[in-house]
Design a protein around this motif. Sequence first.
Motif, PDB file in Angstrom:
ATOM      1  N   GLU A  41       0.717  -1.211   0.127  1.00  0.00           N
ATOM      2  CA  GLU A  41       0.045  -0.096  -0.022  1.00  0.00           C
ATOM      3  C   GLU A  41       0.751   1.315  -0.146  1.00  0.00           C
ATOM      4  O   GLU A  41       0.135   2.430  -0.198  1.00  0.00           O
ATOM      5  CB  GLU A  41      -0.886   0.169   1.252  1.00  0.00           C
ATOM      6  CG  GLU A  41      -2.229  -1.057   0.974  1.00  0.00           C
ATOM      7  CD  GLU A  41      -1.649  -2.542   1.516  1.00  0.00           C
ATOM      8  OE1 GLU A  41      -2.479  -3.283   1.377  1.00  0.00           O
ATOM      9  OE2 GLU A  41      -0.443  -2.667   1.888  1.00  0.00           O
ATOM     10  N   ALA A 426      -6.410   4.226   4.947  1.00  0.00           N
ATOM     11  CA  ALA A 426      -7.611   3.415   4.538  1.00  0.00           C
ATOM     12  C   ALA A 426      -8.057   2.286   5.760  1.00  0.00           C
ATOM     13  O   ALA A 426      -9.215   2.014   5.950  1.00  0.00           O
ATOM     14  CB  ALA A 426      -7.588   2.773   3.193  1.00  0.00           C
ATOM     15  N   ASN A 429      -9.539   4.093   8.690  1.00  0.00           N
ATOM     16  CA  ASN A 429     -10.718   4.516   8.459  1.00  0.00           C
ATOM     17  C   ASN A 429     -11.524   3.143   8.510  1.00  0.00           C
ATOM     18  O   ASN A 429     -12.723   3.123   8.970  1.00  0.00           O
ATOM     19  CB  ASN A 429     -11.055   4.991   7.198  1.00  0.00           C
ATOM     20  CG  ASN A 429     -10.327   6.249   6.990  1.00  0.00           C
ATOM     21  OD1 ASN A 429     -10.032   7.113   8.117  1.00  0.00           O
ATOM     22  ND2 ASN A 429      -9.920   6.842   5.871  1.00  0.00           N
TER      23      ASN A 429
END
Length: 433
Positions: A41, A426, A429
């Motif tokens: 990522e 992400a 979240n």
Amino acid sequence: MSSRLRIQGEEMSAISGGTAPLTRQSMAFVLAGGRGSRLQELTEKRAKPAVFFGGKSRIIDFALSNAVNSGIRRIGVATQYKAHSLIRHLQLGWSFFQAERNEMLDVLPASQRVDEGHWYLGTADAVTQNIDIIKSYRARFIVILAGDHIYKMDYGVMLAQHVDSGADVTVGCVEVPRTEASGFGVMHVNEEDHIIRFFEKPADPPGIPGDPDHALASMGIYVFETGFLIDQLRRDAADPDSDHDFGKNLIPHLVEHGKAVAHRFSDSCVMTGSEPRPYWRDVGTVDSYWRANIDLTDFEPELDIYSRNWPIWTYGEVTPPAKFIHDEQDRRGTAVSSMISGGCVVSGSSVLRSLLFTGVHCHSYSHLEGVVALPYSVIHRNARLTRVVLDRGVQIPEGLVVGEDPEEDAKRFRVTNGGVTLITKAMINALDG
């Protein structure tokens, strides 16, 4: 050729004086379009050369700094995958070139310049599509560089070997243990370092003459005379069976049909005297990326980024000094064996053997050990992080514990085979969901 090049004081000036005429006749072409998918990522929003490294730099800064420090002031940078972050960095940090002094840095995005049917198909095709721009540089030599490795090198020494040897191509090579060479393109050389065979990721890599326990792995650095390279690129472009790649096609062809010579990195690596060995790293996995950053916190790191003789140029963001606050029991802002960048605030937090990039904020009672925190990430109160990489701008919630229960971490974050946990916005979240 000396077994090791050490740049120190007057020695550096003497070497630069000897190779500067060749570097002034040269241009550098930096291949910076790859994603680097093994970084997971970390490269979802940026190309690998744009990934942060060492507290304030980007990976590409090493290749560019080597070129500038070597005396090469005409540079093209080919970009492709998610290039916005990289292009912005080049605009902010590398805009000091002056055209009136025959200096330039051109950003060369993939833009279907040859036809509308394809972008850059391979590393060689990225150069082929920019032949007209390369010609406009009027450089006698061209140095092809990978933009995604960490090292310090005087390209002038490699250029001098190229001229002296009469090679069609000179290939930069690093010595690696033969047992670890299967992941590289490996050069089989004779006693004069002429390349006899080229093997792409061989199961049984050939050893070096006189040193069978080591192999010569390609660094993705090539020197050509510009006109000769253009002829080879056009020949390759006309071959429908080619992948249009240096490692897969052009270099093997020249090994078979021309004169290819290996240049050993140990002959041109830039060292200040304290390093135990030549330093070159492909930080292509999260584990290797974490390790290379954390290693900079060593008392005497293998990579010296403090030397003013061979600086690593980058975008110098204006920030206030780092600050350490609170001096109470269990709430004391401290950092030990760590690198703390400008704009960081260590507020009643303990930081051990970690590297904090610009603007990181650690709140009270938090504890960081073996953490690489990219710019403007925030660690809230009572969090405990061990062997973690935080992507840019990540906000670690209050009380979150990472690095103590791998199975639990793997349910929420990216945990590597080496036990390093990567955390992105992400992923944080998703915790709220």
